[in-house]
Design an enzyme around this catalytic site. Structure first.
Site, mmCIF file in Angstrom:
data_model
loop_
_atom_site.group_PDB
_atom_site.id
_atom_site.type_symbol
_atom_site.label_atom_id
_atom_site.label_comp_id
_atom_site.label_asym_id
_atom_site.label_seq_id
_atom_site.Cartn_x
_atom_site.Cartn_y
_atom_site.Cartn_z
ATOM 1 N N HIS A 204 4.749 5.501 13.785
ATOM 2 C CA HIS A 204 5.223 6.278 12.631
ATOM 3 C C HIS A 204 4.117 6.771 11.693
ATOM 4 O O HIS A 204 4.376 7.572 10.812
ATOM 5 C CB HIS A 204 6.187 5.427 11.798
ATOM 6 C CG HIS A 204 5.501 4.364 10.991
ATOM 7 N ND1 HIS A 204 5.071 3.181 11.541
ATOM 8 C CD2 HIS A 204 5.145 4.321 9.683
ATOM 9 C CE1 HIS A 204 4.504 2.449 10.609
ATOM 10 N NE2 HIS A 204 4.516 3.114 9.477
ATOM 11 N N HIS B 108 11.481 6.292 14.239
ATOM 12 C CA HIS B 108 11.374 6.488 12.794
ATOM 13 C C HIS B 108 12.126 7.747 12.373
ATOM 14 O O HIS B 108 12.307 8.680 13.163
ATOM 15 C CB HIS B 108 9.894 6.598 12.410
ATOM 16 C CG HIS B 108 9.629 6.422 10.954
ATOM 17 N ND1 HIS B 108 9.686 7.461 10.059
ATOM 18 C CD2 HIS B 108 9.282 5.322 10.235
ATOM 19 C CE1 HIS B 108 9.388 7.009 8.844
ATOM 20 N NE2 HIS B 108 9.146 5.725 8.926
ATOM 21 N N ASP C 40 0.797 -1.219 0.000
ATOM 22 C CA ASP C 40 0.000 0.000 0.000
ATOM 23 C C ASP C 40 0.832 1.272 0.000
ATOM 24 O O ASP C 40 0.364 2.331 0.415
ATOM 25 C CB ASP C 40 -0.919 0.005 1.227
ATOM 26 C CG ASP C 40 -0.164 -0.216 2.538
ATOM 27 O OD1 ASP C 40 1.064 0.001 2.575
ATOM 28 O OD2 ASP C 40 -0.806 -0.605 3.536
ATOM 29 N N ARG D 79 1.241 8.496 9.479
ATOM 30 C CA ARG D 79 0.915 9.908 9.261
ATOM 31 C C ARG D 79 -0.277 10.342 10.107
ATOM 32 O O ARG D 79 -0.295 11.435 10.667
ATOM 33 C CB ARG D 79 0.622 10.165 7.780
ATOM 34 C CG ARG D 79 1.849 10.266 6.902
ATOM 35 C CD ARG D 79 1.466 10.612 5.475
ATOM 36 N NE ARG D 79 2.645 10.740 4.629
ATOM 37 C CZ ARG D 79 3.253 9.720 4.018
ATOM 38 N NH1 ARG D 79 2.787 8.489 4.195
ATOM 39 N NH2 ARG D 79 4.318 9.919 3.264
ATOM 40 N N GLU E 20 -2.353 5.039 2.656
ATOM 41 C CA GLU E 20 -2.240 3.619 2.315
ATOM 42 C C GLU E 20 -3.565 2.997 1.888
ATOM 43 O O GLU E 20 -3.593 2.151 0.976
ATOM 44 C CB GLU E 20 -1.646 2.853 3.502
ATOM 45 C CG GLU E 20 -0.174 3.132 3.756
ATOM 46 C CD GLU E 20 0.099 4.337 4.627
ATOM 47 O OE1 GLU E 20 1.272 4.551 4.994
ATOM 48 O OE2 GLU E 20 -0.861 5.087 4.935
ATOM 49 N N GLU F 147 -0.050 -8.963 -1.457
ATOM 50 C CA GLU F 147 -0.740 -8.408 -0.297
ATOM 51 C C GLU F 147 -1.942 -7.570 -0.733
ATOM 52 O O GLU F 147 -2.133 -6.427 -0.327
ATOM 53 C CB GLU F 147 0.201 -7.600 0.610
ATOM 54 C CG GLU F 147 -0.346 -7.461 2.035
ATOM 55 C CD GLU F 147 0.621 -6.777 2.989
ATOM 56 O OE1 GLU F 147 1.455 -7.504 3.590
ATOM 57 O OE2 GLU F 147 0.563 -5.547 3.116
#
Length: 364
Positions: free
Chosen positions: A204, A237, A95, A206, A131, A117
């Site tokens: 991590h 991260h 993604d 967004r 994603e 996936e």
């Protein structure tokens, strides 16, 4: 024999596609690797761990670039590779913006796409962002839809996918763990944690940035302060906003160690030795489930509901008290802990790459 081009650009993609490269080449297929460099340093770490050298590197990463910048760069730089290699199939994973832009470039060039996936969904186009959109868009243009679970397949069929193009394979991350986890692994963090329960924390996403992430780290800080019997490792991260939040909340705290991002082998082996995991990651939910490690998912929704249904994952959101309560329960209630640790792994048996290769190569 078919020629396959595998395009990826982040560490999670590399972890899940490098074993497939190995399997395709073992079968005698021409498997060409093109990386975008979306996450430059972390991608290079993963490539080194799997001892894989790409044939093409688009090197798109630039400081401060936006999603638009990244998408545009891949769309500009991938077509010459497609023209030069003339692959029968292009494989993308998951993604990421790399997967979305590469699939779109292939669609424009009329090159068949295989989506490894496929079919993961939350139902909310902004959770996770971007994603959820990326994977829906990749699925829409893919000829081969490699769904890790039956639930992922059902998602695709509900959306009108051709059943003859959807294949349940398991998740290739289970294959990867067989290559990275080893019994003789050592690490300074394990020495420092001796006599305490070792917890692993990552954050991590967004949509977690800002107040949600501050709440997550506040819960971790409170947990470390009240429990002398735990040791918490938090690989931080590279995103500057994540680093600022992590160091502000957790820097200098007793029994908390902040580190740079770990290489693949170190992370998988530390994950295997953790007592439980707190994360907002998607892939770690699968990795931890395969290793029998309970996961507290610091998100409100997950595209991996199979793990929740099986009992190995628990959604705890970003409210500090909810995170603390769930952590205390795992630390203090052996019955709750054992039920999560012994939950069935819904993500496959470590033969996903073999199944995908069978489909692509006709069982060769």
């Amino acid at each position: 024999m078919k020629k396959l081009l595998l395009v990826f650009g982040t560490r999670p993609e590399a972890i899940k596609l490098c074993p497939l490269v190995y399997e395709l080449r073992r079968r005698g297929a021409e498997a060409v690797v093109c990386v975008t460099g979306q996450h430059r340093r972390m991608l290079d770490q993963a490539l080194a761990a799997f001892r894989l050298t790409p044939e093409h590197d688009l090197d798109v990463s630039r400081p401060g670039q936006t999603l638009t910048d990244l998408t545009t760069a891949v769309l500009e730089r991938l077509p010459p590779v497609l023209a030069a290699e003339r692959p029968d199939i292009v494989l993308v994973h998951g993604d990421t913006t790399t997967a979305f832009a590469a699939a779109l470039a292939c669609y424009y060039a009329r090159v068949p796409v295989g989506h490894v996936e496929a079919g993961l969904r939350t139902g909310d186009i902004f959770a996770p962002y971007p994603e959820e959109f990326n994977r829906r868009a990749v699925d829409a243009v893919s000829r081969y839809l490699f769904a890790p679970t039956a639930e992922n397949r059902a998602n695709l069929l509900r959306e009108g996918a051709d059943p003859n193009r959807v294949f349940v394979t398991g998740n290739t991350v289970v294959d990867a763990l067989a290559l990275t986890v080893r019994p003789d692994f050592t690490h300074p963090a394990l020495d420092e944690a001796a006599g305490r329960r070792f917890l692993l924390v990552t954050a991590h996403r967004r949509e977690s940035l800002g107040e949600p992430m501050r709440r997550m780290f506040a819960a971790i800080r409170a947990l470390a302060a009240e429990r002398e019997d735990v040791y918490i490792l938090c690989p931080v991260h590279e995103n500057p906003a994540v680093r600022a939040a992590a160091y502000e909340a957790l820097g200098g705290r007793e029994r908390v160690r902040l580190t740079e991002p770990l290489d693949v082998e170190a992370f998988h082996n530390l994950l295997a030795r953790s007592y439980f995991v707190l994360t907002d990651s998607g892939g770690i939910q699968e990795e931890a489930s395969a290793l029998g490690r309970p996961v507290l998912v610091m998100r409100d929704v997950t595209e991996r509901p199979e793990g929740v249904a099986a009992g190995g994952l628990r959604l705890v959101g970003t409210d500090p008290e909810t995170i603390l309560s769930a952590s205390r329960q795992l630390l203090d209630d052996p019955g709750t802990y054992d039920a999560m640790a012994r939950a069935a792994n819904p993500y496959g048996d470590g033969t996903a790459c073999r199944r995908i290769a069978d489909i692509l190569l006709g069982g060769a």
